[in-house]
Design an enzyme around this catalytic site. Structure first.
Site, PDB file in Angstrom:
ATOM      1  N   ARG A   1      -0.864  35.031  -5.024  1.00 16.40           N
ATOM      2  CA  ARG A   1      -0.552  34.651  -3.757  1.00 16.40           C
ATOM      3  C   ARG A   1      -0.328  35.681  -2.742  1.00 16.40           C
ATOM      4  NH1 ARG A   1       2.783  30.176  -3.136  1.00 16.40           N
ATOM      5  NH2 ARG A   1       2.140  28.286  -4.195  1.00 16.40           N
TER       6      ARG A   1
ATOM      7  N   TRP B   1       1.873  38.447   1.048  1.00 14.16           N
ATOM      8  CA  TRP B   1       0.546  38.363   1.669  1.00 14.16           C
ATOM      9  C   TRP B   1       0.693  38.337   3.075  1.00 14.16           C
ATOM     10  CZ3 TRP B   1      -2.578  35.162   4.901  1.00 14.16           C
ATOM     11  CH2 TRP B   1      -3.975  35.529   4.993  1.00 14.16           C
TER      12      TRP B   1
ATOM     13  N   GLU C   1     -16.257  39.786  -0.143  1.00 10.95           N
ATOM     14  CA  GLU C   1     -14.980  39.861  -0.768  1.00 10.95           C
ATOM     15  C   GLU C   1     -14.799  41.011  -1.614  1.00 10.95           C
ATOM     16  OE1 GLU C   1     -13.466  35.248  -1.625  1.00 10.95           O
ATOM     17  OE2 GLU C   1     -15.190  35.774  -2.541  1.00 10.95           O
TER      18      GLU C   1
ATOM     19  N   LYS D   1      -5.344  34.592  -3.779  1.00 13.12           N
ATOM     20  CA  LYS D   1      -6.059  33.603  -4.583  1.00 13.12           C
ATOM     21  C   LYS D   1      -6.140  32.164  -3.873  1.00 13.12           C
ATOM     22  CE  LYS D   1      -8.500  31.993  -8.112  1.00 13.12           C
ATOM     23  NZ  LYS D   1      -9.904  32.084  -7.709  1.00 13.12           N
TER      24      LYS D   1
HETATM   25  C1  BG6 Z   1      -9.086  32.069  -0.759  1.00 14.34           C
HETATM   26  C2  BG6 Z   1      -9.585  32.719  -2.114  1.00 14.34           C
HETATM   27  O1  BG6 Z   1      -7.858  32.524  -0.236  1.00 14.34           O
HETATM   28  O2  BG6 Z   1      -9.075  30.672  -0.607  1.00 14.34           O
HETATM   29  C3  BG6 Z   1     -10.987  31.998  -2.214  1.00 14.34           C
HETATM   30  O3  BG6 Z   1      -9.780  34.090  -1.789  1.00 14.34           O
HETATM   31  C4  BG6 Z   1     -11.016  30.610  -2.296  1.00 14.34           C
HETATM   32  O4  BG6 Z   1     -11.642  32.605  -3.418  1.00 14.34           O
HETATM   33  C5  BG6 Z   1     -10.472  30.004  -1.033  1.00 14.34           C
HETATM   34  O5  BG6 Z   1     -12.272  30.060  -2.323  1.00 14.34           O
HETATM   35  C6  BG6 Z   1     -10.017  28.427  -1.162  1.00 14.34           C
HETATM   36  O6  BG6 Z   1      -9.196  28.545  -2.301  1.00 14.34           O
HETATM   37  P1  BG6 Z   1      -8.870  27.016  -2.991  1.00 14.34           P
HETATM   38  O7  BG6 Z   1      -7.824  27.422  -3.966  1.00 14.34           O
HETATM   39  O8  BG6 Z   1      -8.487  26.028  -1.986  1.00 14.34           O
HETATM   40  O9  BG6 Z   1     -10.311  26.533  -3.772  1.00 14.34           O
END
Ligand code: BG6
Length: 593
Positions: A29, A76, A478, A588
């Site tokens: 997170r 973050w 990324e 993430k």
């Molecule tokens: C971002 C991640 O924070 O969120 C990406 O770095 C991801 O990898 C995007 O695709 C969406 O996340 P999620 O969990 O909703 O699929």
């Protein structure tokens, strides 16, 4: 977007280590900084450090903190630079009250001004610190009880927030609105956390704190608080059936490479163990009066690809909007509409806000989620688990593959060809396994060395592989921080071709489909301007300067053509000495708007 972890219970010699272990499960997170506050002999000890939790662990080596209550945070950054004074926990002027926070206090500037007028001294530039001074103002100055001071302060802030405050009187009081918080009933104490997976190794007795609700934790009691009137009610827990996720990289150096190599298995898993669920979801799409797809980041690219798959295979139009823009389109939703939301984590705030918008119009929600018991899976009318297994690298790869595979299966099932969809996926899984085992990585490593010093990389695709071009560019950005941009091949000549100069690496995604000739012409247009053409394609073409062969899987081409770019992103990152699993400035899943 941050991770919060807390415990109040029996005395522990290494309470700091105990907190950091729990917190490390929430580092996906955010990893800008980490910090803990431990109540030890009525004194609060606060320790924080910039960088990953391992930095804080190093700092505490030989200096463990004993105690029986504490809160922790992994950050973050949203407000205030990545420096120690902006790391959580934050304290009030006396240093006795401490807070950790996830979210954004939208009215913090106004509140801060009035608190400064009242003599409060601020140590950070964060929105969070305002909250603990608000509590102090009520608790210390007006003699209001601690839990009431926290409740009233929570009612004063705006935005989507989760706050957790530790009081010197051995109580943890927390409130949430939007941002997730759960509590856990332990044998000798009670836990609070930003998500359920972080608690599963300690307890399966989970208290789900509803949106807009608060909770009080003491060593052996837990009460839910109604923020409106402060009324208390005994907290009831749910027994969560969830396997604890043991993270290991196996023989791989990084989670990203491991997860890329797990994709053949993921495709097979989608093809072989969801029939009843796939048919139910396909029926929801068939019965809907307008299907809308929304998501963020990589998940959004899977959605864009789905619009092409549904059109070509199911002869059906599906609308697509990125989730952070979805609420500006909500007006045409009806109770007959279906919103499909995909999210690996199930916690991404923009995706949750899109669901809240659709619920305002009584539309149906179909969620595709990789993390069971996540907020999204609890909010949706019907949830399909991606079953991609835990995805630890910040870059999403195998969850993307699971989404693409599911959408293909939906599209075939809607036209009564479920079995055909299954057999195409099974053969694609075999071909992807062969491609990965067949020296692809050697080719990619060579290419990475060749373009490592380039500042710009452009990627084109047409039709469904326009989505693949966007996803490839995202992966390279990324992981390697090289500027990469994906375009629809046909859009090149309308401006962007001006960016191409001698030696500019341009990746061209070519499938054996109706877009083939057109995208090869686009490649030729770029070559004319001096571009270095890298072809990802089943067949070699004279326009290619570098060819990356892929298996010919026809309509399933997005499943194979993305993999060379996932590997390129990985090897560019490694060559540049970046951390492919935890890129800078990313997390993430982002749980702030
Ligand atoms: C971002 C991640 O924070 O969120 C990406 O770095 C991801 O990898 C995007 O695709 C969406 O996340 P999620 O969990 O909703 O699929």
């Amino acid at each position: 977007m941050c991770g919060i972890y807390g415990y109040i219970g029996e005395f522990k010699l290494d309470f700091s280590g105990f907190l950091l272990d729990g917190l490390s499960k929430l580092e996906y997170r955010g990893y800008d900084s980490a910090g803990i506050a431990v109540l030890s002999n009525d004194k609060v000890k606060v320790v924080k450090e910039v960088g990953e939790i391992k930095k804080l662990k190093e700092r505490l080596k030989g200096k463990i903190i004993a105690g029986d209550a504490g809160i922790g945070h992994t950050r973050w950054a949203t407000h205030g630079g990545v420096v120690k004074r902006n790391s959580h926990p934050h304290t009030d002027c006396s240093g006795r009250l401490t807070v950790v926070h996830n979210g954004i206090i939208e009215n913090f500037e106004k509140l801060k001004k009035s608190l400064i007028k009242k003599g409060h001294k601020f140590r950070s530039e964060t929105d969070t610190e305002v909250f603990i001074h608000l509590v102090e103002e009520k608790f210390t100055k007006k003699g209001i009880s601690f839990r009431e001071a926290v409740r009233l302060s929570f009612n004063e802030i705006t935005g989507l927030n989760a706050v957790v405050v530790l009081s010197p009187d051995r109580e943890i009081v927390a409130f949430r609105k939007g941002s997730l918080l759960v509590a856990g009933l332990g044998k000798k104490g009670n836990y609070i956390s930003s998500d359920i997976p972080a608690l599963i190794s300690k307890t399966r007795k989970i208290v789900l704190i509803d949106d807009g609700q608060g909770i009080i934790l003491s060593k052996n009691k837990m009460f839910l608080i109604n923020p409106k009137d402060g009324k208390l009610k005994k907290a009831t827990f749910k027994e969560i059936k969830m396997e604890e996720v043991i993270d290991n990289k196996g023989n791989y150096k990084h989670f990203l490479l491991k997860e890329i190599h797990e994709q053949p298995e993921v495709i097979l898993r989608v093809a072989t163990n969801n029939e009843r669920e796939v048919r139910k979801a396909a029926k929801m799409i068939k019965d809907a009066w307008g299907t809308y797809f929304t998501a963020c980041g990589t998940a959004a690219h899977a959605g864009l690809a789905a619009t092409y798959m549904f059109s070509e295979i199911a002869k059906r139009h599906v609308n697509f909007t990125v989730a952070s823009e979805f609420t500006y389109f909500e007006d045409f939703l009806t109770p007959k509409s279906l919103l499909i939301v995909a999210s690996q984590s199930g916690e991404t705030m923009d995706a949750l806000e899109a669901v809240r918008a659709a619920k305002r119009h009584k539309s149906k929600i179909l969620a595709l989620v990789n993390v069971p018991s996540s907020s999204l899976s609890r909010m949706a009318d019907y949830t399909m688990l991606l079953k991609a297994g835990p995805e630890r690298a910040v870059l999403s790869t195998k969850a993307y593959m699971a989404k693409l595979s599911l959408f293909l299966l939906f599209a075939f099932t809607i036209t009564g060809k479920y079995k055909k969809g299954v057999s195409l996926l099974k053969s694609a899984s075999i071909k992807v396994r062969e491609m990965l085992a067949d020296g692809l990585e050697k080719d990619i490593k060579k290419l990475a060395k060749r373009i490592i010093d380039k500042r710009h990389i452009y990627i084109i695709g047409r039709g469904v592989n326009y989505a693949t071009a966007l996803e490839g560019a995202l992966k390279i950005k990324e992981a390697s921080y090289i500027h990469a941009e994906g375009f629809a091949g046909g859009e090149l000549k309308h401006g962007v071709i001006a960016l191409v100069e001698k030696g500019t690496p341009c990746i061209v995604i070519v499938a054996e489909d109706r877009a083939k000739e057109a995208v090869l012409s686009n490649a030729a247009e770029m070559k004319t301007r001096g571009a270095y053409i890298i072809g990802i394609s089943p067949k070699r073409s004279s326009v290619f300067d570098y060819w990356i062969p892929t298996p010919d899987v026809k309509q399933l081409s997005p499943l194979v053509s993305v993999i060379p770019m996932q590997l390129l992103a990985y090897h560019l990152a490694v060559l540049k000495g970046r951390n492919p699993d935890k890129p800078r400035n990313l997390a993430k899943s982002v749980t702030v708007k």
